[in-house]
Scaffold this motif. Sequence first.
Motif, PDB file in Angstrom:
ATOM      1  N   GLU A 405       0.867  -1.714   0.115  1.00 32.93           N
ATOM      2  CA  GLU A 405       0.446   0.033  -0.273  1.00 32.93           C
ATOM      3  C   GLU A 405       1.080   0.943   0.215  1.00 32.93           C
ATOM      4  O   GLU A 405       0.369   2.561   0.017  1.00 32.93           O
ATOM      5  N   ASP A 429      -4.573   3.274   0.466  1.00 30.74           N
ATOM      6  CA  ASP A 429      -3.975   3.678   0.957  1.00 30.74           C
ATOM      7  C   ASP A 429      -2.608   3.991  -0.568  1.00 30.74           C
ATOM      8  O   ASP A 429      -2.572   5.395  -0.416  1.00 30.74           O
ATOM      9  N   ARG A 439      -6.565  10.792   1.351  1.00 28.53           N
ATOM     10  CA  ARG A 439      -8.171   9.540   1.229  1.00 28.53           C
ATOM     11  C   ARG A 439      -8.813  10.436   1.582  1.00 28.53           C
ATOM     12  O   ARG A 439     -10.238  10.452   1.510  1.00 28.53           O
TER      13      ARG A 439
END
Length: 550
Positions: A405, A429, A439
Amino acid sequence: MTIVACEKVADAEVEIRRLEAALAATRLEIAQLRDDIARKLNESEASIFDAHLLVLEDVALIDDVSKEVRRSGFNVEFCFQEVAQRYIEIFEKMDDDFLRERAADIRDVTGRVLDQLLGTQPERVGRAAQAHVVAARDLTPSDTAGLHDGGVLAFVTEEGGRTSHSAIMARSLDVPAVVGVKGLMEAVQEGDVILVDGESGLIVLNPTPETIDGYRDKEQAIRNRRDRVLREVALPDLTSDGAAFILLANIGDPAEMEDALGYCARGVGLYRTENLYLRLDSWPSEEVQYAEYAEVVRQAKGRPVTFRTLDLGGDKRLGDLADEANPFMGYRAVRLCLERPDVFRPQLRAIIRAAVLGPVQVMFPMISGIEELRRAQEFFRMVERELSAEGIRPSASIRLGAMIEIPSAAAVAEELAAETDFFSVGTNDLVQYLLAVDRGNQRVASLYDPCHPAVVRTLLQIFQAAKKGGIPVAVCGELGGDPVWAPLLIGLGVHELSMTPAALAEVRFVLRHSVSHELQELAARVIASADAGKTRQLLQEFAATKLKLR
Ligand code: PEP
Ligand code: MG
């Protein structure tokens, strides 16, 4: 709010005995309500009322009221309301969403005690003769449970978030709900017509007849689609030409296993262990963790469970973690665990002990490179040896995976694949780090675009590295549970998708109605295009065709 008169009383001790009687009667009332909900819904919904029973046992609250009665010489109902209001305000001001939402529990239960003291009949929503929408500043869990029997079509609240008990119960009750509507109570009046679009999280106040007609069609289309996909929920994870894929559940609470199994998850692909820490707002002991993990493994009945080790930090903060200027890039997840053996060791011990009861995998979040992966694996093996010396051995050997990620992990995916048992791609992520878009930040939300060619190419690179290393690869970020994205991910070479349980039926339907070569062709067309808009269109069209299948 009930208005309670303030009166001087002759004997404070008589008042305190009245309080004790009212608490006992309320306990009985809540216990009966709890049983009723357990019968009508299930144990996990009913357990919300356990929190209410705890409020009634709260020694500090009861002591404060008794002291206030003795000090002021006023009637107990007045003192009780004063003290209860103080508690509610303290909780309402807390930073933590979960704790703030507990104010509703206190308001609910103290309202019941007050009804007992005053001998009044509680006013509950959901009892009106006509079908209606409830609009409220906030709803208590008892109110929400009451919606089940009343003529309530939907509800909208000004307060509340995803973790409020009302929202949790609405999901299981299948009542459309939109929570957190700013300015609702100022805008809405008794007798207004409210259109509630629970799917998009929108409400329309006094809609025109044309809007209502448009929504009737939408509602019917959603119903038809849902019925269609649910009819196939228990069918095997195979494409129409027989290629296997595996759909798993993302959960963070043993109570969610019921839904995961109801939607026929083949196991748990992501168990968010940090949720327990956040629920308790403290660092749980090995025993507390073991109780939870063992429960999940038992309930999985032989299906594999993948525990992700603690992923605190970023937006998931415990009170005593120091503030950081860039928390998403800071002291989080495996970085924290490697520096805190006092936290990591009990967690790994609890997971390995739970693995005695059934198949378990472990994955490390936020791995940024090979050294970090090796350190986490070594620590795990050390704890495993320690338990083995104590005679505790898992039912099968525990496979260790790396979450991919962080872009640096994607760049060295081949090296990581050579030293790990599986990959699980955290697209939530990965997209934010690749595109440098927070995010959680509304202002840059439109830039958070998984269709960006950089995302597609990075995903392909990770999947190819897994293939070269001969290890399975899963996607456990939100993209995996999106019926628009799932076909592309499988076409790009993913073996497993893990998602919120409610998403399983639709994703399974779309994939079961696809042919492997179609998925590969879709992937080839997306890779060939460097245009995010075109990618979005290709993916949406593909999913729409599949979901319209009869
Ligand atoms: C992810 O990042 O995609 C993921 C699954 O983990 P979380 O959303 O918990 O960060
Ligand atoms: Mg993540």
